[in-house]
Design a protein around this motif. Sequence first.
Motif, PDB file in Angstrom:
ATOM      1  N   UNK A 156       5.337  -3.428   7.460  1.00 10.86           N
ATOM      2  CA  UNK A 156       3.947  -3.638   6.747  1.00 10.86           C
ATOM      3  C   UNK A 156       3.068  -2.785   7.647  1.00 10.86           C
ATOM      4  N   UNK A 157       2.472  -1.869   6.827  1.00  5.53           N
ATOM      5  CA  UNK A 157       1.458  -0.938   7.439  1.00  5.53           C
ATOM      6  C   UNK A 157      -0.007  -1.060   6.574  1.00  5.53           C
ATOM      7  N   UNK A 169      -8.423  -0.514   1.271  1.00  6.33           N
ATOM      8  CA  UNK A 169      -7.495  -1.007   2.111  1.00  6.33           C
ATOM      9  C   UNK A 169      -6.088  -0.204   1.018  1.00  6.33           C
ATOM     10  N   UNK A 170      -5.247   0.310   2.139  1.00 10.92           N
ATOM     11  CA  UNK A 170      -3.987   0.848   1.611  1.00 10.92           C
ATOM     12  C   UNK A 170      -2.977  -0.088   2.262  1.00 10.92           C
ATOM     13  N   UNK A 171      -2.144  -0.724   1.838  1.00 13.39           N
ATOM     14  CA  UNK A 171      -1.135  -1.830   2.298  1.00 13.39           C
ATOM     15  C   UNK A 171       0.294  -1.170   1.889  1.00 13.39           C
ATOM     16  N   UNK A 172       1.155  -0.692   2.842  1.00  6.62           N
ATOM     17  CA  UNK A 172       2.446  -0.228   2.603  1.00  6.62           C
ATOM     18  C   UNK A 172       3.532  -1.069   3.281  1.00  6.62           C
ATOM     19  N   UNK A 173       4.548  -1.243   2.486  1.00  7.26           N
ATOM     20  CA  UNK A 173       5.503  -1.876   2.923  1.00  7.26           C
ATOM     21  C   UNK A 173       6.968  -1.580   2.338  1.00  7.26           C
ATOM     22  N   UNK A 179       6.451  -0.076  -1.311  1.00  5.04           N
ATOM     23  CA  UNK A 179       5.423  -0.213  -2.418  1.00  5.04           C
ATOM     24  C   UNK A 179       4.045  -0.091  -1.620  1.00  5.04           C
ATOM     25  N   UNK A 180       2.867   0.219  -2.391  1.00  5.88           N
ATOM     26  CA  UNK A 180       1.779   0.138  -1.720  1.00  5.88           C
ATOM     27  C   UNK A 180       0.669  -0.483  -2.518  1.00  5.88           C
ATOM     28  N   UNK A 413      11.147  -9.946  -3.625  1.00  2.00           N
ATOM     29  CA  UNK A 413      10.442  -9.861  -2.138  1.00  2.00           C
ATOM     30  C   UNK A 413       9.627  -8.861  -2.186  1.00  2.00           C
ATOM     31  N   UNK A 414       9.195  -8.172  -3.090  1.00  2.34           N
ATOM     32  CA  UNK A 414       7.947  -7.141  -3.149  1.00  2.34           C
ATOM     33  C   UNK A 414       6.669  -7.797  -2.706  1.00  2.34           C
ATOM     34  N   UNK A 415       5.989  -7.094  -1.829  1.00  5.65           N
ATOM     35  CA  UNK A 415       4.638  -7.406  -1.560  1.00  5.65           C
ATOM     36  C   UNK A 415       3.953  -7.443  -2.730  1.00  5.65           C
ATOM     37  N   UNK A 416       4.063  -6.688  -3.799  1.00 11.93           N
ATOM     38  CA  UNK A 416       3.447  -6.920  -5.058  1.00 11.93           C
ATOM     39  C   UNK A 416       3.275  -8.593  -5.493  1.00 11.93           C
ATOM     40  N   UNK A 417       4.588  -9.072  -5.444  1.00  9.43           N
ATOM     41  CA  UNK A 417       4.244 -10.542  -5.819  1.00  9.43           C
ATOM     42  C   UNK A 417       3.614 -11.518  -4.700  1.00  9.43           C
ATOM     43  N   UNK A 418       3.671 -11.144  -3.571  1.00  7.87           N
ATOM     44  CA  UNK A 418       2.830 -11.593  -2.397  1.00  7.87           C
ATOM     45  C   UNK A 418       1.452 -11.541  -2.737  1.00  7.87           C
ATOM     46  N   UNK A 419       0.779 -10.647  -3.338  1.00 10.95           N
ATOM     47  CA  UNK A 419      -0.472 -10.408  -3.544  1.00 10.95           C
ATOM     48  C   UNK A 419      -0.785 -10.800  -5.050  1.00 10.95           C
TER      49      UNK A 419
END
Length: 508
Positions: A156-157, A169-173, A179-180, A413-419
């Motif tokens: 996670x960057x 904010x750009x959150x890459x993972x 995804x970003x 498991x995508x960070x999209x669902x996490x956000x």
Amino acid sequence: MRRLLLLAGLLAAAGGREVTAAPGPGKGGWGAAHWAEPGPCPCPGLGSGPGRGCLGGPELPPRASAADGEAAPKWGSCPAAGGCAALTVLVGQRQGPVTRGAGGEAGSGPAVPSSGRAEAARSASAGEPSLPLRPLLPPQVWMQYNPGWNGSSVNLLHIRAVGPNDTLHYIWSSIGAPAVLLVVTEGTSSALHVNWTQLLSPTPDGAIRIEPAGSVVYSTAVVFTKVFEYSKANVLEEVFYPTYDLSNFSWDSVNRTLNHTALTAEFVGGPATDPSGSFSNGSLAFRVTAYETSGRDETLPSLLHTANSSKVEFVLAGAAPRGNSSWFALEVVTVEEAGVVQRLRLARSIDDEYTPTIFETFSLVAESRNDSSTLSFLQWKATAYGSQAPKREDSIQCHSGSLKAANWTLPRSSIVLAYFGEGVGSTYTISAVNISFGGEDGNIYEEKRYLSWSALLGFGQPPKDTFSPLVISIMAVALGTPMVLLVVGSCVVLFAQGKRYTEYEPIN
């Protein structure tokens, strides 16, 4: 002590930073370098503000407990009342302050806005002279890898860009499909919070958030879900091979490629299972570049960028094609809030000065339904390249399919669902577009086993190429010279006609 004060003063004068040195029983005799703003502090002889930062540092959110596994910014806070054993390090203009305490833990947090010339800070020791202070210059852009997580098994960057009145904010993972998340907030103090325990669980809903939540103005996401490979037996028939699902790839640690100076990082991976052996000597990568200022890339396709944008480069290297003259297609999925509509635009130009032989630029823009203002974009030239040092002859045709509504679910498991939460498919608009590479010159990949495609993503209007002063000068000369000759010739003809005479005298 006087030497330490003198050294801090020289550093402050050279870098334009406000620094105050304070004594403490830290390891090796180091004191603490604090933001020089007045206020109470738990360190002996110093003051601290409401945010538990030394000498009036920015108000910090409380630390997360070890039980919930949540990461919060930890920089700038003081150790126990036994004295300051921390050293706050300023990393130029590209990284945020990093605090290393006695335990060696590090973290980054919100940038400190400029505050004008502050009052001189009092020395921790009685009778010591105070240092002259300069206005504090905040860092503008920095990168942070896996904030609050010590492991490197997942990536996670966080890229944080601070402007005068807002923060990007750009959150890459690569957790799930690469995804970003793109989030813009009001003010300069918003921070990323990650609950790692929840993020790595089967239900990551709410594991990623930006605080304060009320500062978020707009958020969106771009997900790179699949890579298709197919070959054309004839004009009407296409043969598809098994799809590469990027959510099933395994990824190397981004920390090994992270460059804080150049603001670059690289996600490199391959299929977790590869029955065909196509990736035995190959890899797939997403290279990320952040920008502090406007400019243009030196390498082709020489994309024009602004400080409100970042670049992603999709690279397929060494993977063996499974067919003759294989085409590859990258599926790109976007997630938009309600009230936002996606549009795919094609701009044609006669100017190929920066990208020779390429006259088309695609832009996938997100517009507000209310006022049609552009909120974000993904922009690319209609070309890819078959070399690490691309030249015009290395160009590979790039085609874009039509924008369609996605009727499938994103990887869990995508960070999209996490956000965005579990209801992302029903509450938000999900669209997809396929970008394919190949064509008449598609055998370039077969020969060189290398494919590179670059795109720009960011906030606001996408950049527009314009003619350079050199091209304008050439056009002015090319078009102006005939006009000047025409005008001068006409004047000469008229002047010559006015001087005509004859030896015959008129009768009567």
